[in-house]
Scaffold this motif. Structure first.
Motif, PDB file in Angstrom:
ATOM      1  N   GLY A  97       8.942   0.271  12.040  1.00  0.00           N
ATOM      2  CA  GLY A  97       8.529  -0.693  11.017  1.00  0.00           C
ATOM      3  C   GLY A  97       7.138  -1.249  11.241  1.00  0.00           C
ATOM      4  O   GLY A  97       6.340  -1.358  10.306  1.00  0.00           O
ATOM      5  N   SER A  98       6.808  -1.585  12.483  1.00  0.00           N
ATOM      6  CA  SER A  98       5.519  -2.239  12.749  1.00  0.00           C
ATOM      7  C   SER A  98       4.360  -1.271  12.507  1.00  0.00           C
ATOM      8  O   SER A  98       3.317  -1.650  11.969  1.00  0.00           O
ATOM      9  CB  SER A  98       5.488  -2.782  14.173  1.00  0.00           C
ATOM     10  OG  SER A  98       5.867  -1.778  15.075  1.00  0.00           O
ATOM     11  N   LEU A  99       4.562  -0.003  12.889  1.00  0.00           N
ATOM     12  CA  LEU A  99       3.520   1.004  12.643  1.00  0.00           C
ATOM     13  C   LEU A  99       3.273   1.137  11.137  1.00  0.00           C
ATOM     14  O   LEU A  99       2.123   1.214  10.668  1.00  0.00           O
ATOM     15  CB  LEU A  99       3.961   2.347  13.230  1.00  0.00           C
ATOM     16  CG  LEU A  99       2.941   3.468  13.084  1.00  0.00           C
ATOM     17  CD1 LEU A  99       1.749   3.205  13.983  1.00  0.00           C
ATOM     18  CD2 LEU A  99       3.563   4.804  13.416  1.00  0.00           C
ATOM     19  N   ALA A 100       4.383   1.141  10.378  1.00  0.00           N
ATOM     20  CA  ALA A 100       4.285   1.247   8.922  1.00  0.00           C
ATOM     21  C   ALA A 100       3.470   0.096   8.357  1.00  0.00           C
ATOM     22  O   ALA A 100       2.544   0.306   7.547  1.00  0.00           O
ATOM     23  CB  ALA A 100       5.674   1.249   8.314  1.00  0.00           C
ATOM     24  N   ALA A 101       3.782  -1.121   8.827  1.00  0.00           N
ATOM     25  CA  ALA A 101       3.065  -2.299   8.333  1.00  0.00           C
ATOM     26  C   ALA A 101       1.581  -2.183   8.640  1.00  0.00           C
ATOM     27  O   ALA A 101       0.723  -2.511   7.804  1.00  0.00           O
ATOM     28  CB  ALA A 101       3.638  -3.560   8.961  1.00  0.00           C
ATOM     29  N   MET A 102       1.282  -1.669   9.834  1.00  0.00           N
ATOM     30  CA  MET A 102      -0.109  -1.537  10.239  1.00  0.00           C
ATOM     31  C   MET A 102      -0.868  -0.580   9.323  1.00  0.00           C
ATOM     32  O   MET A 102      -1.976  -0.881   8.862  1.00  0.00           O
ATOM     33  CB  MET A 102      -0.159  -1.036  11.674  1.00  0.00           C
ATOM     34  CG  MET A 102      -1.278  -1.596  12.469  1.00  0.00           C
ATOM     35  SD  MET A 102      -0.909  -1.435  14.210  1.00  0.00           S
ATOM     36  CE  MET A 102      -1.083   0.307  14.472  1.00  0.00           C
ATOM     37  N   SER A 103      -0.274   0.572   9.050  1.00  0.00           N
ATOM     38  CA  SER A 103      -0.975   1.564   8.230  1.00  0.00           C
ATOM     39  C   SER A 103      -1.174   1.022   6.810  1.00  0.00           C
ATOM     40  O   SER A 103      -2.229   1.200   6.204  1.00  0.00           O
ATOM     41  CB  SER A 103      -0.211   2.884   8.209  1.00  0.00           C
ATOM     42  OG  SER A 103       0.786   2.857   7.235  1.00  0.00           O
ATOM     43  N   HIS A 104      -0.164   0.321   6.313  1.00  0.00           N
ATOM     44  CA  HIS A 104      -0.282  -0.241   4.970  1.00  0.00           C
ATOM     45  C   HIS A 104      -1.409  -1.273   4.916  1.00  0.00           C
ATOM     46  O   HIS A 104      -2.204  -1.296   3.970  1.00  0.00           O
ATOM     47  CB  HIS A 104       1.037  -0.890   4.579  1.00  0.00           C
ATOM     48  CG  HIS A 104       1.201  -1.052   3.108  1.00  0.00           C
ATOM     49  ND1 HIS A 104       0.923  -0.056   2.212  1.00  0.00           N
ATOM     50  CD2 HIS A 104       1.621  -2.104   2.367  1.00  0.00           C
ATOM     51  CE1 HIS A 104       1.149  -0.481   0.996  1.00  0.00           C
ATOM     52  NE2 HIS A 104       1.564  -1.725   1.053  1.00  0.00           N
ATOM     53  N   PHE A 105      -1.490  -2.070   5.954  1.00  0.00           N
ATOM     54  CA  PHE A 105      -2.548  -3.087   6.037  1.00  0.00           C
ATOM     55  C   PHE A 105      -3.928  -2.440   6.010  1.00  0.00           C
ATOM     56  O   PHE A 105      -4.827  -2.887   5.278  1.00  0.00           O
ATOM     57  CB  PHE A 105      -2.343  -3.885   7.332  1.00  0.00           C
ATOM     58  CG  PHE A 105      -3.381  -4.920   7.588  1.00  0.00           C
ATOM     59  CD1 PHE A 105      -3.464  -6.035   6.768  1.00  0.00           C
ATOM     60  CD2 PHE A 105      -4.269  -4.786   8.639  1.00  0.00           C
ATOM     61  CE1 PHE A 105      -4.413  -6.995   7.002  1.00  0.00           C
ATOM     62  CE2 PHE A 105      -5.224  -5.741   8.871  1.00  0.00           C
ATOM     63  CZ  PHE A 105      -5.297  -6.849   8.048  1.00  0.00           C
ATOM     64  N   ALA A 106      -4.059  -1.352   6.796  1.00  0.00           N
ATOM     65  CA  ALA A 106      -5.359  -0.666   6.849  1.00  0.00           C
ATOM     66  C   ALA A 106      -5.737  -0.141   5.463  1.00  0.00           C
ATOM     67  O   ALA A 106      -6.891  -0.268   5.034  1.00  0.00           O
ATOM     68  CB  ALA A 106      -5.301   0.469   7.854  1.00  0.00           C
ATOM     69  N   VAL A 107      -4.762   0.426   4.758  1.00  0.00           N
ATOM     70  CA  VAL A 107      -5.067   0.967   3.426  1.00  0.00           C
ATOM     71  C   VAL A 107      -5.443  -0.155   2.462  1.00  0.00           C
ATOM     72  O   VAL A 107      -6.368  -0.018   1.647  1.00  0.00           O
ATOM     73  CB  VAL A 107      -3.871   1.785   2.892  1.00  0.00           C
ATOM     74  CG1 VAL A 107      -4.097   2.180   1.449  1.00  0.00           C
ATOM     75  CG2 VAL A 107      -3.691   3.016   3.732  1.00  0.00           C
ATOM     76  N   LYS A 108      -4.747  -1.283   2.593  1.00  0.00           N
ATOM     77  CA  LYS A 108      -5.085  -2.423   1.723  1.00  0.00           C
ATOM     78  C   LYS A 108      -6.535  -2.846   1.940  1.00  0.00           C
ATOM     79  O   LYS A 108      -7.268  -3.115   0.981  1.00  0.00           O
ATOM     80  CB  LYS A 108      -4.158  -3.594   2.033  1.00  0.00           C
ATOM     81  CG  LYS A 108      -2.862  -3.571   1.280  1.00  0.00           C
ATOM     82  CD  LYS A 108      -2.059  -4.775   1.659  1.00  0.00           C
ATOM     83  CE  LYS A 108      -0.694  -4.779   1.063  1.00  0.00           C
ATOM     84  NZ  LYS A 108       0.145  -5.821   1.672  1.00  0.00           N
ATOM     85  N   ILE A 109      -6.928  -2.905   3.209  1.00  0.00           N
ATOM     86  CA  ILE A 109      -8.316  -3.302   3.491  1.00  0.00           C
ATOM     87  C   ILE A 109      -9.286  -2.284   2.906  1.00  0.00           C
ATOM     88  O   ILE A 109     -10.320  -2.648   2.334  1.00  0.00           O
ATOM     89  CB  ILE A 109      -8.513  -3.475   5.008  1.00  0.00           C
ATOM     90  CG1 ILE A 109      -7.864  -4.781   5.424  1.00  0.00           C
ATOM     91  CG2 ILE A 109      -9.988  -3.476   5.366  1.00  0.00           C
ATOM     92  CD1 ILE A 109      -8.171  -5.208   6.802  1.00  0.00           C
ATOM     93  N   THR A 110      -8.938  -0.999   2.976  1.00  0.00           N
ATOM     94  CA  THR A 110      -9.789   0.032   2.382  1.00  0.00           C
ATOM     95  C   THR A 110      -9.947  -0.196   0.883  1.00  0.00           C
ATOM     96  O   THR A 110     -11.049  -0.101   0.330  1.00  0.00           O
ATOM     97  CB  THR A 110      -9.182   1.423   2.631  1.00  0.00           C
ATOM     98  OG1 THR A 110      -8.772   1.512   3.978  1.00  0.00           O
ATOM     99  CG2 THR A 110     -10.173   2.508   2.313  1.00  0.00           C
ATOM    100  N   ILE A 111      -8.822  -0.513   0.213  1.00  0.00           N
ATOM    101  CA  ILE A 111      -8.872  -0.734  -1.243  1.00  0.00           C
ATOM    102  C   ILE A 111      -9.784  -1.917  -1.562  1.00  0.00           C
ATOM    103  O   ILE A 111     -10.635  -1.844  -2.457  1.00  0.00           O
ATOM    104  CB  ILE A 111      -7.454  -0.964  -1.798  1.00  0.00           C
ATOM    105  CG1 ILE A 111      -6.653   0.321  -1.715  1.00  0.00           C
ATOM    106  CG2 ILE A 111      -7.510  -1.440  -3.233  1.00  0.00           C
ATOM    107  CD1 ILE A 111      -5.220   0.163  -2.106  1.00  0.00           C
TER     108      ILE A 111
END
Lengths: 132, 299
Positions: A97-111
């Motif tokens: 779960g935590s890895l998933a949250a991290m990757s999603h966060f990174a993509v949000k910052i990219t957007i």
């Protein structure tokens, strides 16, 4: 018509992948997570190449009348968000779960970075209204 | 005149089309990626503010700049005008010119520049803020500011008409029966500021008809046109925004139509404020013309 053909192909492919996964789950349950991940990413890759990208190009062409970056920006960030959500969900299902949250966060910052220029323009317009 | 209407039509109509197309685009994206809906709305608002509201912002800055330059002009020209009025002696008594009114016009412009237009900008920003963040609404605040501004402007114009009727001699040829239906039409159809417009136009008209004898019809007409062009432009733009809002209401989000509607209202008030400037400009221009004429004929 091209989209139509590839759509049929993808649907059939999905059914085949589904059956394949069922067979794997039945025969080699220990290898199932590994094989599931590889098949998932292969299918995702295929989906993106055959359906999402052509659709995105069509979409941008459809809304060519709009001022330049907006149509591209909107469809690009929406697709990016959607794919990130899919992958996040996949990783979460595997139990990380935590890895998933991290990757999603990174993509949000990219957007958000993609939108940075537009946001700067907005702030500039509003500040010229306020200051003399 | 036609080309200037076409220019406005061009800029505002293209933003019309942009709003309509982009709300279709947002509809499609919402259907495909429902989890992204919040940000689709955000990007749509971004698009509307940076592209579509550009004409409105341009008008605001235009009127602000005009107010600034005219108030500067007044401050520099006022001593000369009063000095020459004193020099010309009793000639002005004929016309019932009141020096106090010139000062008053000047004061109205300074008021516009320092208070009214900043307040109007504040109303505009309150509107945008309450649309971008619906959970922190300032819509009542901006409505309050708009109605207060309209009240202030009407009060100033009412004072003008007191000055002019106290002056006596001037009466407007058009204010008779002939113009009544037109006045009624404007009053009924221009939202918010319709009755105000007819009143202030009547006031300016009463004044300038008295001056026609001295300055000649064409000169008066050209002064009127120059003074009223920004106001008319603003009025037309305001109408276009409201029409756009009405047109896209069925399929656009409420935020977008709300923004356009609010901007339309703000522009109507801006138009009312620009009437003050126009009035002061007309007054000063006529005053200077008559002054020059008196001085040249006396010699």
């Amino acid at each position: 018509m091209v989209v139509h053909g590839s759509l049929m192909f993808t649907l059939v492919q999905t059914v085949v992948v589904f059956l394949l996964l069922l067979v794997i789950a039945f025969t080699v349950p220990k290898l199932q997570p590994l094989l599931y991940v590889s098949i998932f990413f292969y299918t995702l890759h295929h989906l993106i190449n055959k359906i999402l990208f052509p659709f995105g190009r069509n979409f941008v062409k459809l809304f060519e009348a709009l001022p330049d970056p907006f149509a591209k920006l909107l469809i690009g960030s929406a697709i990016l968000y959607y794919i990130s959500e899919l992958i996040t969900k996949h990783i979460e299902d595997a139990g990380f779960g935590s890895l998933a949250a991290m990757s999603h966060f990174a993509v949000k910052i990219t957007i958000l970075t993609l939108w940075l220029q537009q946001t700067t323009a907005l702030i500039e317009i509003l500040s010229t209204l306020i200051s003399k | 005149m036609i080309s200037f209407v076409e220019t406005i039509l061009g800029t505002v109509l293209s933003s019309f089309v942009i709003v309509i197309i982009s709300s279709f685009m947002a509809l499609m994206v919402d259907f495909l990626f429902p989890s992204f809906a919040k940000w689709t709305r955000m990007l749509l608002i971004l698009l509307v503010i940076t592209v579509v509201l550009q004409p409105a912002f341009e008008h605001l800055t235009l009127i602000r700049d005009i107010a600034h330059s005219i108030s500067m002009m007044f401050i520099s020209i006022y001593p000369i005008l009063t000095a020459s009025m004193i020099a010309s002696g009793g000639a002005f008594g004929l016309l019932n010119f009141q020096p106090a009114m010139l000062l008053f016009a000047n004061g109205a412009i300074v008021l516009t520049e320092r208070v009214l237009i900043p307040l109007l900008t504040a109303a505009l920003i309150f509107d945008l803020a309450s649309r971008i963040l619906p959970s922190v609404p300032f819509s009542k605040m901006s409505d309050l500011i708009r109605t207060t501004l309209l009240g202030a402007v009407s009060a100033v114009v009412a004072t003008y008409s007191i000055f002019i009727t106290a002056g006596g001699t001037m009466s407007w040829a058009l204010s008779g029966l002939a113009s009544e239906p037109i006045k009624e039409l404007i009053k009924q159809n221009v939202p918010l500021i319709g009755s105000f417009m007819t009143e202030s136009l009547g006031t300016i008209g009463r004044y300038s008809s008295g001056a026609t004898i001295f300055a000649g019809g064409w000169l008066i007409t050209s002064i009127w046109t120059i003074a009223l062009v920004p106001s008319i432009k603003t009025l037309l733009t305001a109408f276009f925004y409201r029409w756009t809002a009405a047109l896209i209401e069925p399929f656009a989000q409420e935020d977008i139509t709300g923004i356009l509607d609010d901007i339309g209202k703000t522009l109507f008030v801006l138009c009312a404020v620009s009437f003050l400037i126009a009035f002061a400009f007309i007054y000063t221009a006529l005053f200077s013309i008559i002054l020059v004429k008196l001085i040249t004929t006396m010699k």
